[in-house]
Design a protein around this motif. Sequence first.
Motif, PDB file in Angstrom:
ATOM      1  N   ASP A  17      77.970  11.192 -39.840  1.00 11.07           N
ATOM      2  CA  ASP A  17      76.663  11.800 -40.072  1.00 11.07           C
ATOM      3  C   ASP A  17      76.363  12.868 -39.022  1.00 11.07           C
ATOM      4  OD1 ASP A  17      76.358  10.109 -42.141  1.00 11.07           O
ATOM      5  OD2 ASP A  17      74.568   9.078 -41.384  1.00 11.07           O
ATOM      6  N   LEU A  18      76.594  12.520 -37.766  1.00 11.72           N
ATOM      7  CA  LEU A  18      76.276  13.465 -36.698  1.00 11.72           C
ATOM      8  C   LEU A  18      77.253  14.638 -36.697  1.00 11.72           C
ATOM      9  CD1 LEU A  18      75.229  11.104 -33.770  1.00 11.72           C
ATOM     10  CD2 LEU A  18      73.769  12.413 -35.315  1.00 11.72           C
ATOM     11  N   GLU A  21      78.554  15.955 -39.368  1.00  5.01           N
ATOM     12  CA  GLU A  21      78.075  16.851 -40.431  1.00  5.01           C
ATOM     13  C   GLU A  21      76.866  17.652 -39.952  1.00  5.01           C
ATOM     14  OE1 GLU A  21      79.393  14.341 -44.425  1.00  5.01           O
ATOM     15  OE2 GLU A  21      77.289  14.403 -43.825  1.00  5.01           O
ATOM     16  N   MET A  22      75.972  16.965 -39.239  1.00  8.80           N
ATOM     17  CA  MET A  22      74.790  17.641 -38.705  1.00  8.80           C
ATOM     18  C   MET A  22      75.224  18.783 -37.782  1.00  8.80           C
ATOM     19  SD  MET A  22      72.768  17.999 -35.891  1.00  8.80           S
ATOM     20  CE  MET A  22      73.272  16.677 -34.797  1.00  8.80           C
ATOM     21  N   PHE A  63      77.089  24.073 -34.361  1.00  8.50           N
ATOM     22  CA  PHE A  63      77.226  23.738 -32.945  1.00  8.50           C
ATOM     23  C   PHE A  63      78.463  24.395 -32.328  1.00  8.50           C
ATOM     24  CE2 PHE A  63      74.697  19.671 -31.879  1.00  8.50           C
ATOM     25  CZ  PHE A  63      73.591  20.163 -32.525  1.00  8.50           C
ATOM     26  N   LYS A 114      79.938  22.743 -27.962  1.00  8.74           N
ATOM     27  CA  LYS A 114      78.649  22.038 -28.068  1.00  8.74           C
ATOM     28  C   LYS A 114      78.837  20.690 -28.758  1.00  8.74           C
ATOM     29  CE  LYS A 114      74.380  24.422 -28.983  1.00  8.74           C
ATOM     30  NZ  LYS A 114      73.777  25.505 -29.781  1.00  8.74           N
ATOM     31  N   ARG A 163      80.448  18.280 -26.232  1.00  5.53           N
ATOM     32  CA  ARG A 163      79.590  17.897 -25.115  1.00  5.53           C
ATOM     33  C   ARG A 163      78.375  17.076 -25.559  1.00  5.53           C
ATOM     34  NH1 ARG A 163      76.199  21.847 -21.471  1.00  5.53           N
ATOM     35  NH2 ARG A 163      75.037  20.216 -20.427  1.00  5.53           N
ATOM     36  N   HIS A 164      77.772  17.442 -26.686  1.00  8.21           N
ATOM     37  CA  HIS A 164      76.506  16.815 -27.061  1.00  8.21           C
ATOM     38  C   HIS A 164      76.637  15.769 -28.161  1.00  8.21           C
ATOM     39  CE1 HIS A 164      74.326  19.648 -24.573  1.00  8.21           C
ATOM     40  NE2 HIS A 164      75.053  20.613 -25.089  1.00  8.21           N
ATOM     41  N   VAL A 165      77.741  15.810 -28.913  1.00  8.98           N
ATOM     42  CA  VAL A 165      77.873  14.880 -30.040  1.00  8.98           C
ATOM     43  C   VAL A 165      78.977  13.844 -29.787  1.00  8.98           C
ATOM     44  CG1 VAL A 165      78.199  14.676 -32.533  1.00  8.98           C
ATOM     45  CG2 VAL A 165      77.110  16.717 -31.593  1.00  8.98           C
ATOM     46  N   PRO A 204      79.000  11.829 -25.723  1.00  5.73           N
ATOM     47  CA  PRO A 204      77.990  10.765 -25.567  1.00  5.73           C
ATOM     48  C   PRO A 204      78.292   9.516 -26.392  1.00  5.73           C
ATOM     49  CG  PRO A 204      76.928  12.883 -25.863  1.00  5.73           C
ATOM     50  CD  PRO A 204      78.388  13.101 -26.138  1.00  5.73           C
ATOM     51  N   GLN A 205      78.961   9.712 -27.541  1.00  4.79           N
ATOM     52  CA  GLN A 205      79.316   8.532 -28.348  1.00  4.79           C
ATOM     53  C   GLN A 205      80.442   7.747 -27.697  1.00  4.79           C
ATOM     54  OE1 GLN A 205      79.377   8.995 -32.813  1.00  4.79           O
ATOM     55  NE2 GLN A 205      79.201  11.137 -32.282  1.00  4.79           N
ATOM     56  N   ARG A 211      70.235   5.867 -20.383  1.00  7.23           N
ATOM     57  CA  ARG A 211      68.795   6.056 -20.184  1.00  7.23           C
ATOM     58  C   ARG A 211      68.030   6.310 -21.473  1.00  7.23           C
ATOM     59  NH1 ARG A 211      71.263  10.727 -19.385  1.00  7.23           N
ATOM     60  NH2 ARG A 211      70.276  12.716 -19.796  1.00  7.23           N
ATOM     61  N   TRP A 212      68.715   6.751 -22.547  1.00  9.06           N
ATOM     62  CA  TRP A 212      68.019   7.062 -23.794  1.00  9.06           C
ATOM     63  C   TRP A 212      67.785   5.831 -24.643  1.00  9.06           C
ATOM     64  CZ3 TRP A 212      70.958   5.737 -28.027  1.00  9.06           C
ATOM     65  CH2 TRP A 212      72.328   5.569 -27.791  1.00  9.06           C
ATOM     66  N   ARG A 213      68.444   4.709 -24.297  1.00 11.95           N
ATOM     67  CA  ARG A 213      68.300   3.523 -25.156  1.00 11.95           C
ATOM     68  C   ARG A 213      66.932   2.898 -25.018  1.00 11.95           C
ATOM     69  NH1 ARG A 213      73.485   2.327 -27.027  1.00 11.95           N
ATOM     70  NH2 ARG A 213      75.061   3.279 -25.706  1.00 11.95           N
ATOM     71  N   ARG A 214      66.471   2.266 -26.105  1.00 15.99           N
ATOM     72  CA  ARG A 214      65.154   1.647 -26.108  1.00 15.99           C
ATOM     73  C   ARG A 214      65.140   0.450 -25.194  1.00 15.99           C
ATOM     74  NH1 ARG A 214      62.872  -0.580 -30.593  1.00 15.99           N
ATOM     75  NH2 ARG A 214      64.847  -0.857 -31.639  1.00 15.99           N
TER      76      ARG A 214
END
Lengths: 262, 250
Positions: free
Chosen positions: A160-161, A163-164, A170, A174, A177-179, A182-183, A259-262
């Motif tokens: 999904d990401l 495809e986005m 991107f 990009k 680095r950003h998709v 981080p995964q 840090r982004w996790r709930r």
Amino acid sequence: MQRPNPVLRASIDQPWYTRVAWGVGSLLGFLLFWEVVALLLQHRHLPTPTTVFAAMMRELASGQLLYHIGMTLFRVAFAFVFAMAIGSAIGIAMGRNGRIDQFFDSWLILFLNLPALVVIILCYVWFGRTEVAAIIAVAVNKLPNVAVTVREGARALSRDLAEMAHMYRFGRWKTLRHVILPQLAPFFLAAARTGLSLVWKIVLVVELLGRSNGVGFQLGTYFQMFDVTMILAYALAFIMVVQLIEFGIIQPIAARVNRWRR
Amino acid sequence: MAEVAERHNGVADGGLKIHVARKVFPAVAGRDAHPVLQDIAIDIEPRSFVVITGPSGCGKSTLLNIVAGLDGDFEGEILLGGRDTKLGYIFQAPRLLPWRTVYENIALALPDGDPRHAQIDDMLRQVGLEGFGSQYPERLSLGMQRRAALARGFITEPDVLLMDEPFVSLDDPTAQGLRELLIGLWNRRPTTVIFITHDRTEAVMLGTRILRMGGANATIVQDETVRLSTAERTDREAVRAEQGRIFHET
């Protein structure tokens, strides 16, 4: 009625200082137990913690302790970086390409099950008792572990990401680095954590068998003299250093990555 | 393999010519290959708001993915008008990067150094996310995440904006608020939109043209122009009457 899980409660509900107090308390309890047993037995192969601590301080003052720990850390660092880099590359390639995965899967199983000692002996025989051979031996021991962990991450990459990222143009850099990275971060982190503890244990064996400095070499020397006090002094000092790395480097990185996790 | 071609002549700038002769899902894990789409030919005018509706599972999303160029495995041709036609896609799930803040998610959709980076704060205000730019998406409600996805879709000023049920699984007032927001954004900057939904009221409220898909091997079964002014689109009665006319509801 369902009772709350006591293990979960202990780790979740208590404030941090309570947990630290428990940790320190239990450690002091262990030292006290050791002291009492050693005093009761009065055997020269079981020194008291106070004796061990005094020996540690003597080695520290003479500079020997820091020198040997430094050499060991240097080998740990090189082998660790080497294993992480190559292992990650192999893991990503295997996770993304079914054919590569199919082909190299049995290699991976072979290397995973190859005893560390065999790799060390072969490296020394083939490449001589050199620094390079020592570091390669440690890295090869750790590498398949990293590959297996990172492969799981690469398999689970979100389509999904991807495809986005494609739709919003991107581009390669990009996207990486950003998709993608981080995964993979949690998998790198897991590999790094298990890696560090594995690598430093193997480094000691490598030093014992074919180096003339480092904590492993010192342990071997004092083993020949049956000097348990010095063996414990070096072992405990090194455990402290590894704990410092865990709290000072790995945990802050983990906190940042998550840090982004709930 | 068919492909999405871009031609300057034949199709107007911002318009599209969609032709899907046949789309078959290949056999996977115990399921035989089965046809999904057949004989679909649609000409889309620039700056029209086309809603594609139909029962769930009929292949609406598949069609949109083909138009987006994400699925190239079909027989037919997609022609985009204009050179370097920019497509935007607002997905059914917001598909925000959870490890980037709302602001960063929107900024990443723009090329580095693009002057529109300066408009991100204004865009956040337009979608009602003022002050939430530094938040991570997972700390926001689904409705707010969808607002962020809308902002990301609009900031790039696409020539064609594809939307796949972007307001599904929201409570009614939230979805209604977002629809009004979308109408506002679209009026301020009209762009060609292809919008998928199975909600008939939503279709009538938003679309200037409604295409109904149907059949096991789906094709377009109805093509209708919506006769509503901008003001009437937020008027429940007018929407209901038009819905009755188009879908033959009594």
